[in-house]
Design a protein around this motif. Structure first.
Motif, short mmCIF file in Angstrom:
data_model
loop_
_atom_site.label_atom_id
_atom_site.label_comp_id
_atom_site.label_asym_id
_atom_site.label_seq_id
_atom_site.Cartn_x
_atom_site.Cartn_y
_atom_site.Cartn_z
N SER A 31 89.29 54.81 -77.61
CA SER A 31 88.84 53.81 -78.59
C SER A 31 87.42 54.09 -79.04
CB SER A 31 88.93 52.41 -77.97
OG SER A 31 90.26 52.09 -77.61
N ALA A 32 86.56 54.43 -78.09
CA ALA A 32 85.17 54.72 -78.43
C ALA A 32 85.07 55.96 -79.31
CB ALA A 32 84.34 54.91 -77.16
N GLU A 33 85.88 56.97 -79.01
CA GLU A 33 85.83 58.20 -79.80
C GLU A 33 86.36 57.98 -81.22
OE1 GLU A 33 85.31 62.18 -80.97
OE2 GLU A 33 84.35 60.82 -79.54
N PHE A 35 86.17 55.20 -82.89
CA PHE A 35 85.10 54.49 -83.59
C PHE A 35 83.97 55.45 -83.97
CE2 PHE A 35 81.07 52.20 -83.61
CZ PHE A 35 81.33 51.19 -84.53
N SER A 36 83.58 56.30 -83.01
CA SER A 36 82.48 57.23 -83.27
C SER A 36 82.86 58.25 -84.34
CB SER A 36 82.10 57.94 -81.97
OG SER A 36 81.05 58.85 -82.19
N ARG A 37 84.10 58.72 -84.30
CA ARG A 37 84.52 59.77 -85.22
C ARG A 37 84.70 59.25 -86.65
NH1 ARG A 37 87.27 64.76 -84.80
NH2 ARG A 37 87.17 64.55 -82.52
N TYR A 38 85.38 58.11 -86.79
CA TYR A 38 85.78 57.66 -88.12
C TYR A 38 84.84 56.61 -88.73
CZ TYR A 38 90.06 60.19 -87.18
OH TYR A 38 90.96 61.18 -86.89
N LEU A 40 81.28 56.15 -87.38
CA LEU A 40 79.93 56.70 -87.33
C LEU A 40 79.87 58.16 -87.79
CD1 LEU A 40 78.78 55.24 -83.88
CD2 LEU A 40 78.55 54.23 -86.17
N ASN A 41 81.05 58.77 -87.96
CA ASN A 41 81.11 60.18 -88.35
C ASN A 41 80.39 61.08 -87.35
OD1 ASN A 41 82.02 62.26 -90.01
ND2 ASN A 41 80.13 62.28 -91.22
N LYS A 42 80.55 60.78 -86.05
CA LYS A 42 79.93 61.55 -84.98
C LYS A 42 80.98 61.90 -83.92
CE LYS A 42 75.24 59.67 -85.42
NZ LYS A 42 74.15 58.95 -84.72
N PRO A 43 81.81 62.89 -84.17
CA PRO A 43 82.82 63.28 -83.17
C PRO A 43 82.18 63.99 -81.98
CG PRO A 43 82.87 64.78 -85.03
CD PRO A 43 81.90 63.69 -85.40
N HIS A 44 82.85 63.96 -80.86
CA HIS A 44 82.36 64.62 -79.65
C HIS A 44 83.42 65.60 -79.17
CE1 HIS A 44 80.34 60.65 -79.84
NE2 HIS A 44 79.29 61.34 -79.41
#
Length: 211
Positions: A31-33, A35-38, A40-44
């Motif tokens: 879920s956090a990823e 949110f971050s990817r789509y 914040l545009n910050k994938p990990h």
């Protein structure tokens, strides 16, 4: 002997329930990823590897728990009609011929595999590497627990062959048997249908027992 068997059951149950929390970790991580990817545009890059490790831990450590609850898939088409001694004979043969060699090999190879990974401080191959060697020690741990539980099941087979009945197991949460529940609260299908349609409520005694 029975106390020892139940103690191993409890250990397998404890390990299974502990690692079941990995499902919560997976949910939070994914879920956090997302949110971050789509958003914040910050994938990990490391998240996918972490997901695989968490799922692998959950899958591997569930083996001993499932065996302790006799929950592994089996062909019950004929097996379920056999007497306990016949069931124990079949199980004992399969444990000795198939289970023990496979699980011993898994545990032995897993221990070697994990130590080699530790010696080289193995990491994942991506932009954000994370260590792999702690996860690889899950393999011999899960294999060892599954082997211990399997030995307990072999002892159960021997006891069943001697006594003609299966020894008791550690109890755990089970699926609800709706038919048995209806019998316990003295409710019929007609009563349930009538209550659902509003034609008549369940009798007071039945509502109280059902509560």
């Amino acid at each position: 002997m029975q106390r020892f068997l139940l103690s191993v059951d409890k250990l397998s149950t404890w390990l299974g329930k502990l690692t079941a929390w990995a499902a919560v970790g997976l949910t939070v991580l994914i879920s956090a990823e997302v949110f971050s990817r789509y958003v914040l545009n910050k994938p990990h890059a490391w998240v996918l590897d972490a997901q695989i490790m968490l799922y692998g831990t959950l899958f591997m450590c569930a083996g001993a728990y499932t065996l302790a609850k006799s929950g592994h898939v089996r062909g019950d088409v004929l097996y379920g009609f056999f007497r306990p001694r016949a069931q124990a004979s079949i199980d004992l043969l399969l444990y000795i011929v198939f289970f023990l060699p496979g699980i011993v090999a898994l545990t032995w190879a897993g221990w070697t595999y994990a130590n080699e990974s530790l010696a080289m401080r193995e990491h994942t191959f991506n932009a954000d590497p994370i260590p792999v060697y702690p996860f690889k020690f899950i393999i011999p741990l899960a294999g060892g627990m599954l082997l211990l539980q399997g030995l307990v099941e072999i002892v159960r087979c021997v006891l069943c062959l001697r006594d003609g009945a299966w020894p008791a197991r550690e109890e755990d949460v089970e699926e609800v048997d709706v038919d048995k529940l209806k019998e316990m609260v003295h409710v019929t299908d007609a009563d349930v249908e009538a209550a659902a349609s509003g034609a008549r409520p369940l009798p007071a005694a039945q509502r109280q027992e059902g509560a």
